[in-house]
Design an enzyme around this catalytic site. Structure first.
Site, mmCIF file in Angstrom:
data_model
loop_
_atom_site.group_PDB
_atom_site.id
_atom_site.type_symbol
_atom_site.label_atom_id
_atom_site.label_comp_id
_atom_site.label_asym_id
_atom_site.label_seq_id
_atom_site.Cartn_x
_atom_site.Cartn_y
_atom_site.Cartn_z
ATOM 1 N N CYS A 114 -7.220 12.331 43.957
ATOM 2 C CA CYS A 114 -7.643 13.649 43.262
ATOM 3 C C CYS A 114 -8.875 13.507 42.718
ATOM 4 O O CYS A 114 -9.767 14.542 42.355
ATOM 5 C CB CYS A 114 -6.822 14.117 42.423
ATOM 6 S SG CYS A 114 -5.055 14.221 43.238
ATOM 7 N N HIS A 251 -8.934 19.706 37.683
ATOM 8 C CA HIS A 251 -8.331 19.525 38.771
ATOM 9 C C HIS A 251 -7.067 20.482 39.055
ATOM 10 O O HIS A 251 -6.426 20.376 38.073
ATOM 11 C CB HIS A 251 -7.915 17.946 38.961
ATOM 12 C CG HIS A 251 -6.915 17.746 39.950
ATOM 13 N ND1 HIS A 251 -7.216 18.084 41.365
ATOM 14 C CD2 HIS A 251 -5.769 16.932 39.898
ATOM 15 C CE1 HIS A 251 -6.068 17.746 42.105
ATOM 16 N NE2 HIS A 251 -5.292 17.090 41.432
ATOM 17 N N ASN A 281 -2.405 21.758 45.043
ATOM 18 C CA ASN A 281 -2.977 20.627 44.909
ATOM 19 C C ASN A 281 -3.675 20.143 46.206
ATOM 20 O O ASN A 281 -3.255 19.693 47.036
ATOM 21 C CB ASN A 281 -2.275 19.651 44.524
ATOM 22 C CG ASN A 281 -2.862 18.152 43.987
ATOM 23 O OD1 ASN A 281 -4.103 17.849 44.289
ATOM 24 N ND2 ASN A 281 -2.088 17.476 43.284
#
Ligand code: ACO
Length: 324
Positions: A114, A251, A281
């Protein structure tokens, strides 16, 4: 020598197909209520069978170049953050370069889960600062739906596909004020994909496939703790006070993790760019997708101070402080 880089333009891309929580209720034993209250996610986009990481990256890159007033021919560096490359090789940066029909400049991808976009941004910033690039294309792109186990309710509700990009050009003033990156491989077993090339390939080939594997609550706790330290570090190293941050662009993994980072900064949630509800996500794509969303809808203005922060598999984590 150029002293700084600045974000000259942003772009993003989401696949057409939207998968809602209600549709997931038909796939696994879950509920819209559970997903929304635990994660904040309401829907996510899923790549079509003929879409790949590099095809999504191309859309985002072309939009970012247009916004920056640049053309593909101007690009002299491509860095793509991704965990879901089209191929093992050539790397996705090179595939994107070919799609843009440009040839010769360095083009590569890096994997930091990520955190891939923030790591890529930090690297491209250094190239521009050192005078080795004048038009750097930085992309975060992911096709996580391809490594998701759609029978595992604990993970399949979390992820989505998409791409985001920025163009960095030289500037006399920041621009990118500072980036701060960290990794710690001790946490590998808390969040990983169990198959690769030199390990687990035989299982992958035999079809004994599992998907992204995560000890969610452990990851959650570590993410909250780590992001809190990261915020302190970023502010201290750059001599910036909390109230100087105009926008937090985190994020987008979980609304509750984002809320705790905003609390730490004393920022109200209307100063946080939130896309987790619509995108899920998207790993390395999530921050540039959120950034582009808020630039295009007019929330983010030139001159404002942005704090980007991320946490992901590895563990890897990092931040970028930007005067937009
Ligand atoms: N629907 C319904 N119930 C579920 C679901 C689901 N989709 N998934 C899990 N459950 C159940 C579990 O089985 C468990 O049931 P039990 O109590 O009977 O055993 C219960 O819900 C609680 O499970 P937890 O995992 O403890 O739930 P938690 O509140 O921790 O939420 C979540 C899980 C959303 C995954 C959260 O831990 C999280 O967001 N973690 C961080 C994720 C993250 O930030 N990842 C980093 C980036 S990802 C990357 O790098 C690729």
């Amino acid at each position: 020598m150029n002293r700084y880089s600045r974000v000259a333009g942003t772009g993003s891309y989401l696949p057409d197909k939207v998968l809602t929580n209600a549709e997931l209720e038909k796939l696994v034993d879950t509920s819209d209520e559970w997903i929304r209250t635990r994660t904040g996610i309401e829907r996510r986009h899923i790549a079509a069978p003929d879409e790949t990481c590099s095809s999504m990256a191309e859309h985002a890159a072309r939009r970012a170049l247009k916004a920056a007033g640049q053309t593909p021919a101007d690009v002299d560096l491509i860095v793509v953050g991704t965990t879901t490359p089209d191929l093992v090789f050539p790397n996705t940066g090179t595939l994107l370069q070919q799609r843009l029909d440009i040839h010769g400049c360095p083009a590569f991808s890096l994997e930091a889960a990520c955190s891939g976009f923030v790591f890529a941004l930090s690297m491209a910033d250094k190239y521009v600062r050192l005078g080795e690039a004048k038009c750097a294309l930085v992309v975060g792109a992911e096709c996580l739906s391809r490594i998701t186990d759609w029978s595992d309710r604990s993970t399949c509700v979390l992820f989505g596909d998409g791409a985001g990009a920025v163009v960095l050009t030289p500037a006399d003033e920041p621009g990118i004020i500072g980036t701060h990156l960290h990794s710690d491989g001790r946490y590998k077993d808390l969040l990983f994909f169990p198959y690769g090339v030199s390990s687990g390939f035989d299982k992958l080939r035999s079809g004994a496939v599992a998907g992204i594997t995560m000890l969610g609550n452990e990851v959650f706790r570590t993410a909250v703790r780590t992001l809190s330290r990261l915020v302190d570090e970023t502010l201290a190293k750059n001599g910036i006070e909390r109230d100087q941050i105009d926008w937090l662009i985190p994020h987008q993994a979980n609304l509750r993790i984002i809320q705790s980072a905003a609390d730490k900064l004393g920022l109200p949630m209307d100063k946080v760019v939130l896309t987790v509800q619509d995108h899920g996500n998207t790993s390395a794509a999530s921050i540039p997708l959120a950034l582009d969303t808020a630039v295009r809808d007019g929330r983010i203005h030139r001159g404002q101070t942005l704090l980007l922060e991320t946490f992901g598999g590895g563990f890897t984590w990092g931040s970028a402080l930007i005067r937009y």
